[in-house]
Design an enzyme around this catalytic site. Structure first.
Site, PDB file in Angstrom:
ATOM      1  N   ASP A  12      24.395  54.265   8.996  1.00  0.00           N
ATOM      2  CA  ASP A  12      23.143  54.742   8.408  1.00  0.00           C
ATOM      3  C   ASP A  12      23.287  56.263   8.338  1.00  0.00           C
ATOM      4  O   ASP A  12      23.228  56.946   9.358  1.00  0.00           O
ATOM      5  CB  ASP A  12      21.970  54.328   9.308  1.00  0.00           C
TER       6      ASP A  12
ATOM      7  N   LYS B 278      21.694  65.385   2.960  1.00  0.00           N
ATOM      8  CA  LYS B 278      21.525  64.190   2.126  1.00  0.00           C
ATOM      9  C   LYS B 278      20.676  64.481   0.878  1.00  0.00           C
ATOM     10  O   LYS B 278      20.884  63.891  -0.178  1.00  0.00           O
ATOM     11  CB  LYS B 278      20.864  63.105   2.969  1.00  0.00           C
TER      12      LYS B 278
ATOM     13  N   GLU C 186      19.073  50.945   1.907  1.00  0.00           N
ATOM     14  CA  GLU C 186      18.507  50.967   3.263  1.00  0.00           C
ATOM     15  C   GLU C 186      17.511  49.825   3.498  1.00  0.00           C
ATOM     16  O   GLU C 186      17.579  49.160   4.537  1.00  0.00           O
ATOM     17  CB  GLU C 186      17.861  52.327   3.539  1.00  0.00           C
TER      18      GLU C 186
ATOM     19  N   ASP D  57       9.218  52.840   5.518  1.00  0.00           N
ATOM     20  CA  ASP D  57      10.233  53.642   6.213  1.00  0.00           C
ATOM     21  C   ASP D  57       9.791  55.103   6.272  1.00  0.00           C
ATOM     22  O   ASP D  57       9.870  55.832   5.280  1.00  0.00           O
ATOM     23  CB  ASP D  57      11.560  53.488   5.441  1.00  0.00           C
TER      24      ASP D  57
END
Ligand code: AMP
Length: 583
Positions: free
Chosen positions: A9, A70, A147, A169
């Site tokens: 992850d 990211k 994800e 999330d």
């Protein structure tokens, strides 16, 4: 043995690496933590540092530390770190190398393949950049998966039926919501939406601002704080935020934080969960609007959703689950660790690619809700049997949760604390598993605060403490076997129910019922031993694990077949291995 494919992850704030081993997914630790901050930096000698070490220097040396890389993946942009320029892929590759080496240290062999997760909204360029980062790090990326797909896999249950799931999330810097359809074990993302700049960092900033405001009013301070003092305040704010997920109050204390006119200043401030929730409420409402948008774009209403799964560290904030429950009419699932379930799902996907038979992830959770009794003002008068859940059913253990209660009248000197297991709003319908009195409270007006804490460990031992907040006066008890006690109670209640049903026919049915119940007791005991064995997988040698897996299978088969003799033999053998491992 074929090579292990690791699951990664690669997050904006934190990253994790997991493997699937001995029938379960395990997130690997580095320096006693599975959570590796997604920070890269250069130390004062110019050496590359990654993770916690880089995060620690971020406030003081931002020019040689990079975070949230990211967000830049897929952009043709160079990032300056120290005197050099780097592509986003290269900086991500540094994090991936760290994760690869954690796995290699754990497995004691080289690792060259990985499954990496990306947000569902990542377009091709960003997915490609993620693959390239893997290659730079010496990893063949065998699959890039979404994800929410990984999260749905890790929340997999045995006998998984087709269903529609909403994945909420909320991480450190981003919020994503996805609607997924699970059909025949295949997970498909139907719609997703989110905000790339909303998350736990915003909540930290709110608390940081409140602390600075407090310093200004308490110490008549109007200057600017040094970078060091600011870094300490930000860390204290994040710690307080985490504490408020489990406690009604957080104490924020920092000695010698700074100097004001030559005088050292100590920070000492209390923050109540209630006030904190008001600070962050607008952000949580924004996430609910995004949930609404995602549902709308999937052409669905809240009532079409079968399950809500929580992902990301910030979903531990109780306000999140409360608001989702209000919207959907049922509690979101929280039986997986929200920080780790994406990595766990990636490792499960990796094992599936290798052709392994992947089972539901086994985690230790409490099968019952534990709570206490309180008075509640109902419309038709005071209701003295109100059950207040403190540790909710399906919460991973060990767990520690506190809540605040108030005395009812002036000068109240004692309070009775009743401890219950069960799911009913009326404590009389639940099982009382303990009680104690806290006596000698100070003479105070009504609403004197009493903090009650429940702490449940993996072995089912429950510690309950009640404390008068003002004086620190406290009383505690320990309840051994809190988790299995209910099973016994339940069995004896069932036994009573059945004997009542067959009252008068004891000769005909009594003996058979007794046998059935004793088989049920055997089965409960066997499952407790299986659970115990599973908790030892991580620390046991591979040979012992293999023996334990075979015996667990034998126990399950014997249990289903109702073969008491085989059950008892397998239980004895498994107990012997456990005894050997624990001694
Ligand atoms: P993630 O991006 O999923 O790793 O989530 C990281 C975020 O979760 C950070 O903002 C953390 O401060 C936050 N977080 C972690 N644990 C907790 C907690 N117990 N309560 C509230 N926020 C938390």
């Amino acid at each position: 043995m074929t090579e292990t494919i690791i699951g990664i992850d690669l997050g904006t704030t934190n990253s994790e690496v997991a493997i699937y081993q001995y029938g379960r997914a395990v997130v690997l630790e580095d320096n006693h933590s599975c959570i590796i901050p997604s920070y890269v930096g250069l130390d004062d000698k110019g050496k590359i540092i990654v993770g916690e070490e880089a995060k620690n220097q971020y406030q003081v040396y931002p020019e040689r530390t990079i975070k949230s890389i990211k967000r830049k993946m897929g952009l043709d942009e160079k990032i300056v770190m120290g005197t050099e320029q780097y592509l986003p892929q290269e900086l991500s590759a540094i994090i991936l190398r760290k994760l690869k080496s954690i796995a290699e240290n754990h497995l004691n062999c080289q690792v060259s393949k990985a499954v990496i997760t990306v947000p569902a909204y990542f377009p091709d360029a960003q997915r490609q950049a993620t693959r390239e980062a893997g290659e730079i790090a010496g990893l063949e990326v065998v699959k890039v998966i979404n994800e929410p797909t990984a999260a749905a896999l890790s929340y997999k249950t045995e006998n998984q039926s087709d269903r529609r799931v909403l994945i909420y999330d909320l991480g450190g810097g981003t919020f994503d919501v996805s609607v997924v359809q699970i059909e025949g074990g295949v997970v498909e993302v139907v719609a997703s939406h989110g905000n790339n700049h909303l998350g736990g960092d915003d909540f930290d900033h709110q608390i940081t601002a409140a602390i600075i405001e407090h310093l200004k009013t308490e110490h008549d301070y109007s200057g600017t704080l040094s970078n060091q003092a600011l870094a300490r305040i930000e860390q204290a704010a994040e710690n307080a935020k985490k504490a408020l997920s489990d406690n009604p109050f957080a104490l924020i204390a920092e000695e010698y934080l700074c100097e004001i006119q030559g005088v050292p200043v100590n920070l000492n401030m209390e923050l109540a969960r209630e006030d904190y929730e008001e600070m962050i409420r607008p952000y949580i409402e924004e996430t609910l609007e995004a949930v609404h948008t995602a549902l709308k774009s999937a052409d669905l209403a809240a009532s079409h959703i079968d399950e809500v799964l929580l992902v990301g560290g910030s979903t531990r904030i109780p306000l999140v689950a409360r608001r989702l429950e209000e919207k959907f009419g049922f509690s979101p699932r929280c039986d997986m660790n929200p920080d780790l379930c994406v990595a766990t799902g990636a490792a499960m996907q990796a094992a599936m690619i290798k052709g392994e038979d992947v089972h539901a992830t086994l985690v230790d959770i409490t099968p019952y809700t534990f709570g206490t009794r309180a008075y509640y003002e109902k419309e038709d008068g005071p209701y003295p049997y109100y059950f207040v859940p403190i540790i909710k059913k399906n919460t991973p253990v060990p767990v520690r949760k506190s809540d605040v209660f108030y005395t009812m009248y002036d000068d109240q000197q004692e309070v009775e604390i009743g401890i219950y297991q069960g799911e009913n709003e009326d404590v009389r319908e639940n099982v009382k598993i303990g009680e104690f009195m806290i006596r000698g409270l100070s003479k105070a007006a009504a609403n004197n605060e009493i903090i009650t804490t429940f702490e449940l460990d993996k072995n089912g031992i429950l510690h309950v403490t009640s404390k008068e907040k003002k004086t620190g006066l406290q009383k505690k008890i320990t309840i051994d076997n809190a988790m299995s006690q209910f099973a016994e109670e339940e069995l004896s209640a069932a036994r009573d129910r059945i004997s009542n049903l067959f009252a008068g026919d004891v000769d005909e049915f009594g003996a058979e019922d007794g046998r059935q119940m004793s088989a049920a007791v055997e089965s409960v005991k066997a499952m407790a031993i299986v659970e115990k064995a599973e908790s030892l997988f991580e620390s046991a040698a591979p040979d012992d694990c293999e023996d334990m897996i075979a015996l667990i299978e034998a126990i399950r088969e014997a249990d289903i077949a109702g073969d008491k003799a085989a059950l008892s033999t397998a239980v004895d053998e498994l107990s012997e291995i456990i005894f050997f491992l624990e001694s």
